[in-house]
Design an enzyme around this catalytic site. Structure first.
Site, PDB file in Angstrom:
ATOM      1  N   ASN A   1      -2.899   2.394   7.892  1.00  6.87           N
ATOM      2  CA  ASN A   1      -3.021   2.035   6.571  1.00  6.87           C
ATOM      3  C   ASN A   1      -4.492   2.239   6.009  1.00  6.87           C
ATOM      4  O   ASN A   1      -4.949   1.754   5.088  1.00  6.87           O
ATOM      5  CB  ASN A   1      -3.122   0.374   6.622  1.00  6.87           C
ATOM      6  CG  ASN A   1      -1.866  -0.067   7.410  1.00  6.87           C
ATOM      7  OD1 ASN A   1      -0.643   0.268   6.747  1.00  6.87           O
ATOM      8  ND2 ASN A   1      -2.047  -1.133   8.109  1.00  6.87           N
TER       9      ASN A   1
ATOM     10  N   HIS B   1       4.393 -11.513   5.310  1.00  2.00           N
ATOM     11  CA  HIS B   1       3.936 -11.204   6.403  1.00  2.00           C
ATOM     12  C   HIS B   1       3.891 -11.965   7.647  1.00  2.00           C
ATOM     13  O   HIS B   1       4.056 -13.293   7.450  1.00  2.00           O
ATOM     14  CB  HIS B   1       2.499 -10.434   6.086  1.00  2.00           C
ATOM     15  CG  HIS B   1       1.937  -9.874   7.588  1.00  2.00           C
ATOM     16  ND1 HIS B   1       1.230 -10.363   8.665  1.00  2.00           N
ATOM     17  CD2 HIS B   1       2.307  -8.472   7.954  1.00  2.00           C
ATOM     18  CE1 HIS B   1       0.719  -9.404   9.378  1.00  2.00           C
ATOM     19  NE2 HIS B   1       1.173  -8.482   9.220  1.00  2.00           N
TER      20      HIS B   1
ATOM     21  N   GLU C   1       3.217 -11.635  -0.950  1.00  3.23           N
ATOM     22  CA  GLU C   1       2.328 -10.314  -1.143  1.00  3.23           C
ATOM     23  C   GLU C   1       2.499  -9.842  -2.410  1.00  3.23           C
ATOM     24  O   GLU C   1       3.517  -9.815  -3.013  1.00  3.23           O
ATOM     25  CB  GLU C   1       2.832  -9.579   0.123  1.00  3.23           C
ATOM     26  CG  GLU C   1       2.744  -9.950   1.503  1.00  3.23           C
ATOM     27  CD  GLU C   1       3.162  -9.080   2.622  1.00  3.23           C
ATOM     28  OE1 GLU C   1       2.870  -7.893   2.501  1.00  3.23           O
ATOM     29  OE2 GLU C   1       3.996  -9.557   3.296  1.00  3.23           O
TER      30      GLU C   1
ATOM     31  N   SER D   1       4.148  -5.276   2.913  1.00  7.64           N
ATOM     32  CA  SER D   1       3.819  -4.356   4.011  1.00  7.64           C
ATOM     33  C   SER D   1       4.790  -3.500   4.742  1.00  7.64           C
ATOM     34  O   SER D   1       4.769  -2.246   5.213  1.00  7.64           O
ATOM     35  CB  SER D   1       3.124  -5.035   5.107  1.00  7.64           C
ATOM     36  OG  SER D   1       3.972  -6.080   5.813  1.00  7.64           O
TER      37      SER D   1
ATOM     38  N   ASP E   1      -1.366 -12.677  -1.102  1.00 13.87           N
ATOM     39  CA  ASP E   1      -1.956 -11.840   0.226  1.00 13.87           C
ATOM     40  C   ASP E   1      -1.963 -10.253  -0.369  1.00 13.87           C
ATOM     41  O   ASP E   1      -0.809  -9.638  -0.688  1.00 13.87           O
ATOM     42  CB  ASP E   1      -0.874 -11.654   1.435  1.00 13.87           C
ATOM     43  CG  ASP E   1      -1.624 -10.975   2.461  1.00 13.87           C
ATOM     44  OD1 ASP E   1      -2.534 -10.313   2.316  1.00 13.87           O
ATOM     45  OD2 ASP E   1      -0.883 -10.881   3.303  1.00 13.87           O
TER      46      ASP E   1
ATOM     47  N   HIS F   1      -2.386  -4.910   1.497  1.00 14.75           N
ATOM     48  CA  HIS F   1      -1.975  -3.790   1.030  1.00 14.75           C
ATOM     49  C   HIS F   1      -2.423  -3.276  -0.407  1.00 14.75           C
ATOM     50  O   HIS F   1      -1.949  -1.845  -0.774  1.00 14.75           O
ATOM     51  CB  HIS F   1      -0.659  -3.404   1.529  1.00 14.75           C
ATOM     52  CG  HIS F   1      -0.253  -3.373   2.883  1.00 14.75           C
ATOM     53  ND1 HIS F   1      -0.532  -2.323   3.708  1.00 14.75           N
ATOM     54  CD2 HIS F   1       0.188  -4.546   3.718  1.00 14.75           C
ATOM     55  CE1 HIS F   1      -0.188  -2.713   4.898  1.00 14.75           C
ATOM     56  NE2 HIS F   1       0.081  -4.074   4.773  1.00 14.75           N
TER      57      HIS F   1
ATOM     58  N   LYS G   1      -7.790  -2.474   6.101  1.00  9.74           N
ATOM     59  CA  LYS G   1      -6.885  -1.258   5.871  1.00  9.74           C
ATOM     60  C   LYS G   1      -7.606  -0.235   4.799  1.00  9.74           C
ATOM     61  O   LYS G   1      -8.221   0.714   5.257  1.00  9.74           O
ATOM     62  CB  LYS G   1      -5.744  -1.901   5.099  1.00  9.74           C
ATOM     63  CG  LYS G   1      -5.055  -3.004   6.047  1.00  9.74           C
ATOM     64  CD  LYS G   1      -3.790  -3.677   5.415  1.00  9.74           C
ATOM     65  CE  LYS G   1      -3.143  -4.497   6.474  1.00  9.74           C
ATOM     66  NZ  LYS G   1      -3.773  -5.428   7.338  1.00  9.74           N
TER      67      LYS G   1
END
Length: 394
Positions: free
Chosen positions: A40, A129, A174, A178, A203, A206, A241
């Site tokens: 990541n 996640h 998210e 992910s 979240d 990423h 990440k």
């Protein structure tokens, strides 16, 4: 009757053997010399000599530094440095406050376990996640899952919650998922939450460093890129990440920070991050703020990858994500493993994601594109995938 230690270890061995027979046994392995299409580290910050030097200089200059935090933030672990870095993070992410956690996993567990309480309703996207799932399991709120990115299904569940409960309603998603690399429809989610008086929790693991305001130049995340900062109650930004360091922060209004300090158990009962980690977080954000060319390089390489896929792998099945997470769907654990092994054999770090981590029939290669990947490396990757897929279909 006492159970012998030997019988316990034998039971554990039998469970592992059963897992191995199913082809599900996980093992740790290194791939230090392989070309990275797995991690990541989207911007290459974790391997950045510039960032490493900045952290070393900051460490030397911070003369009162201890090697460890020596306790939780509510005891000996609170420092002027921690307070200053949190203020800097709040400014960077365009919000009132930030609270640092030891990892994104800790932040998600703490947030979801303590914010929705008994009598409240927590609505979660079905693909959130594992850390959000675990946090939701620890909450005493009524939890319901809605179909992935399905606004109609979410509306039905919001409608039901408004009829059946007088408590607060929370929606957890998210921004960039992910495992599929696709994005949540954040504007529409914010509209629905506003309509029903629900609080939106996002979240940004990423998306942090990869998307942001001013055409993504600063990397504040997808919420900021869409100008939704004031319509999201809590954002979780992780630093392990794209930022290449460690730790995480929950950002939002000041009252949220105060609430988490009092009720988030992963914050209250754990030893705080050491000063070195706090300085690393500061330096990584300073490198983002300076306008690192890595972000532009990342999106250039991602565009190149997607164009090459269209020409070199016609008919292959890919996830729909537009993010640096690109997933080649290869149904069947054994088939996915074989294709990954072919790439690994020529020095490319490619990993297969197997069921039950993903649903049966959705096994895949989860490929991460980075700013440091060259066009030659991408061409090599797609060539070996083309050959391996053809052999798999024979």
């Amino acid at each position: 009757m006492h159970t012998s230690r030997g019988s316990i270890t034998q039971t554990l061995q039998e469970r592992l053997a059963e897992y191995q027979q199913k082809g599900l046994l996980r093992q740790l392995r290194t791939a230090d010399e392989a070309v990275d299409f797995c991690s990541n580290d989207y911007l290459g910050f974790a391997r950045s000599a510039e960032l490493k030097q900045a952290i070393q200089q900051a460490t030397v200059q911070h003369k009162t530094m201890r090697t460890g935090a020596t306790g939780s933030r509510l005891l000996a672990g609170q420092t002027a440095l921690a307070h200053a870095v949190e203020q800097e993070l709040a400014t960077f992410y365009g919000t009132e406050s930030a609270l640092i956690f030891n990892s994104g996993y800790d932040a998600n567990i703490g947030l979801l376990a303590c914010l929705p309480r008994k009598g409240d309703t927590l609505l979660t996207d079905e693909l959130i996640h594992a850390s959000m799932i675990d946090g939701a399991r620890l909450s005493y709120a009524t939890r319901q899952r809605f179909r992935h990115n399905d606004l109609a299904d979410l509306r039905n569940r919001l409608e039901e919650a408004s009829r059946l409960s007088s408590g607060q309603v929370f929606v957890a998603v998210e921004s960039v998922y992910s495992m599929d690399g696709d994005m949540a429809p954040l504007r529409e989610l914010a509209d629905l939450c506003d309509e029903y008086g629900a609080a939106l929790l996002v979240d940004e693991a990423h998306a942090t460093g990869v998307y942001g305001s001013a055409n993504g130049k600063n990397g504040e995340g997808l919420v900021a890129a869409l100008g939704l900062e004031d319509r999201v109650l809590a954002r979780v930004h992780t630093f392990g990440k794209a930022l290449g360091v460690h730790g995480a922060a929950v950002v939002g209004p000041a009252v949220l920070r105060n609430y988490l300090i009092n009720f988030a158990r992963p914050f209250i009962y754990t030893t705080a991050l050491p000063p070195h980690s706090l300085l690393a977080i500061r330096c990584a954000h300073e490198q983002l703020r300076a306008g690192s060319s890595a972000l532009q390089q990342l999106h250039q390489q991602l565009d190149y990858f997607r164009k090459q896929v269209a020409g070199k792998l016609p008919g292959s099945q890919w996830s729909t994500g537009q993010s640096p997470i690109q997933c080649l769907i290869i149904p069947g654990n054994d088939r996915a493993r074989r294709v990954a092994a072919a790439a690994q054999a020529i020095g490319l770090d490619v990993r297969a994601i197997l069921s039950p981590t993903v649903p049966a029939g959705q096994e895949r290669l989860r490929l991460c594109i980075h700013a440091f990947n060259t066009t030659d490396e991408i061409d090599r990757l797609l060539s070996v995938l083309h050959r391996a897929l053809a052999e798999n279909d024979r």
